[in-house]
Design an enzyme around this catalytic site. Structure first.
Site, short mmCIF file in Angstrom:
data_model
loop_
_atom_site.label_atom_id
_atom_site.label_comp_id
_atom_site.label_asym_id
_atom_site.label_seq_id
_atom_site.Cartn_x
_atom_site.Cartn_y
_atom_site.Cartn_z
N LYS A 75 0.73 -1.17 0.14
CA LYS A 75 -0.19 0.22 0.12
C LYS A 75 0.85 1.22 0.02
O LYS A 75 1.90 1.10 0.72
CB LYS A 75 -0.80 0.04 1.23
CG LYS A 75 -1.91 0.96 1.37
CD LYS A 75 -2.55 0.84 2.52
CE LYS A 75 -3.65 1.95 2.83
NZ LYS A 75 -4.42 1.79 4.03
N SER A 150 -9.38 1.74 3.49
CA SER A 150 -8.84 2.39 2.59
C SER A 150 -7.55 1.56 1.81
O SER A 150 -7.11 2.00 0.72
CB SER A 150 -7.96 3.48 3.33
OG SER A 150 -7.10 2.93 4.22
N SER A 174 -9.66 -0.94 7.57
CA SER A 174 -8.95 -0.57 6.26
C SER A 174 -8.36 -1.92 5.57
O SER A 174 -8.14 -1.90 4.35
CB SER A 174 -8.10 0.38 6.12
OG SER A 174 -8.76 1.62 5.92
N1 GLN Z 1 -12.78 3.64 7.13
C1 GLN Z 1 -12.14 4.06 8.18
C2 GLN Z 1 -11.66 5.49 8.27
O1 GLN Z 1 -12.05 6.31 7.42
C3 GLN Z 1 -10.97 3.40 8.57
C4 GLN Z 1 -9.61 3.71 7.70
C5 GLN Z 1 -8.56 2.84 8.00
O2 GLN Z 1 -8.63 1.77 8.76
N2 GLN Z 1 -7.44 3.51 7.71
O3 GLN Z 1 -11.23 6.16 9.00
#
Ligand code: GLN
Length: 463
Positions: A75, A150, A174
């Site tokens: 990532k 994400s 994420s």
């Molecule tokens: N969807 C969550 C957020 O927007 C999780 C993001 C993540 O785990 N990096 O914060």
């Protein structure tokens, strides 16, 4: 050519497959799935050369690493020496990392190879991979739909067989949510198990590098090398993860009434979850429905604390030290303002403002302090539950992937869809999401298990 431990590694070791051939197969898959916008950068020449040298090493009978020929993607928040890393943001445009993250280095030391850098939501903020300066990544099940986020592109990278394993990051789901949206396996370790050194920070007391793969064997193989103590990360814990002494034949599993009766939970996901619970019961496990009234508090607590931490973490991007600097400035003050105005996308700006607000002196007690107290209570409650039960089972996402650009999906609704994943991060617990069923609409349904802190490996036993 999907499963590393089960099929790829044995074929490499027996000489039936060369690392160079394997790499070409993956590169072909990357080419075929180009339209899904998975990779920001493919390290084609570099990986071909590395593959050749690994093949030579094996042919000469030299000693090889335990992850020989494991092809991974990373990532765009994981630092790799001499390679660009931008967190999906214009503000890190053209930034090249001078060092590799401890986690990645551990895999490289075992003869794993990196095929490329994959897309993600900007600074890992999002649930759909739509908030990236490189544009959205698309779901391999149906390219009109989001892959989750994400770490959306990490999930699609595994889904489309462009690599065996992808390293993502999980601050509030994420890794697990995109894994569920794309029908692959996603694992988030106990907080402190995998070093955060070289992981671009979103919310430091929540962030963990996580693993996306095709099965639990591959996740375990990688975790064995990732979960090492790192003095460079102050939250890294020494001798942390416990391996189960023996596999129990019957476990005690709890699930929350508030989760299964949640009004936003899709009926098909609910019934698949209940079916899985029935299967566990039939296999001799004890599964109990228990009350967890604090579930409704997890989203506010999470979004208050993570925006607060991110407003502080992202203060370092000011045009002086890293990446992008606005060319349209007259003095220092306007350089800061223009750099941040032009460099950050709208979701990141919203979170920096929210975070600054909840930390401001007038509102600190009302929001930040309250959220911190809530977090403490959640940790205590989960400790009590996990002293009684081996695992807590939950759906991963209440909903299926939505259409890219869906105008009806407002950001509050998207935030609310993290309701089942953020608890593990609020409490630092390990959690593992894996597919249980194909859904009628052509997607996949997953379930997740959470365990006591440091009981990461136990999750794989029941799964
Ligand atoms: N969807 C969550 C957020 O927007 C999780 C993001 C993540 O785990 N990096 O914060």
């Amino acid at each position: 050519m999907r499963h590393y431990i089960k099929s790829i590694k044995p074929n490499l070791l027996s000489g039936q497959l060369l690392v160079s051939e394997l790499v070409l197969q993956y590169l072909e898959q990357i080419e075929k799935s180009k339209d899904l916008n998975i990779y920001i950068e493919v390290f084609e020449e570099e990986i071909k050369a590395k593959a050749k040298s690994l093949d030579e090493k094996l042919a000469k009978g030299e000693s090889i690493g335990a992850l020989f020929g494991l092809v991974i993607s990373i990532k765009d928040v994981i630092c790799y020496e001499g390679h660009k890393v931008t967190a999906g943001s214009k503000i890190l445009d053209n930034y090249t990392s001078p060092f590799s993250s401890t986690a990645l280095q551990a895999l490289l030391d075992q003869d794993a190879l990196v095929i490329g850098r994959v897309n993600c939501d900007e600074f890992a903020m999002g649930s759909s991979n739509e908030h990236s300066v490189y544009g959205p990544t698309k779901n391999g099940f149906d390219s009109d739909f989001v892959p989750g986020g994400s770490s959306g592109a990490s999930a699609v990278a595994v889904q489309m067989s462009t690599c065996a394993v992808s390293l993502g990051s999980d601050t509030g789901g994420s890794v697990r949510q995109p894994a569920a949206f794309c029908g692959v396996h996603g694992f988030k370790p106990s907080y402190g198990a995998i070093s955060r050194y070289g992981l671009i920070a979103y919310a430091s007391s929540f962030d963990q590098i996580g693993i996306l793969a095709n099965d639990k064997e591959d996740i375990e193989a990688v975790l064995n090398f990732l979960s090492v103590y790192d003095p460079k990360d102050a939250s890294s814990v020494e001798n942390f993860l416990q391996k189960p002494e023996e596999k129990k034949s019957a476990y005690k599993i709890a699930y929350f009434k508030e989760a299964i009766t949640h009004e936003g939970l899709d009926p098909e996901i609910r019934s698949a979850t209940l079916d899985q619970i029935e299967k566990w019961k039939n296999a001799g496990h004890q599964v109990d429905e228990i009350a967890f009234s604090m579930l409704e508090n997890v989203i506010p607590a999470y979004y208050i604390m993570t925006t607060a931490e991110s407003s502080s973490n992202l203060a370092r991007y000011d045009g002086v030290k890293y990446g992008y600097r606005s060319p349209n400035s007259e003095d220092l003050q306007s350089m800061y303002i223009n750099t941040r105005t032009e460099g950050f996308g709208p979701e990141v700006k919203k979170r920096i403002m929210l975070g600054s607000f909840v930390l401001s002196s007038g509102y600190y007690d009302a929001y930040f302090l309250k959220a911190q107290k809530l977090r403490g209570l959640l940790v205590q409650q989960m400790e009590v539950i996990l002293n009684d039960y081996d695992f807590v089972a939950m759906p991963v996402s209440p909903c299926f992937p939505w259409k890219i650009g869906d105008a009806d999906k407002d950001s509050l609704e998207v935030y609310l869809s993290d309701v089942f994943t953020v608890l593990a991060n609020l409490c630092g617990l390990p959690a593992y999401a894996f597919p249980i069923k194909q859904s009628d609409n052509g997607f996949s349904i997953s379930i997740q298990l959470m365990a006591k802190k440091s009981f990461d490996y136990h999750l794989f036993d029941l799964a």
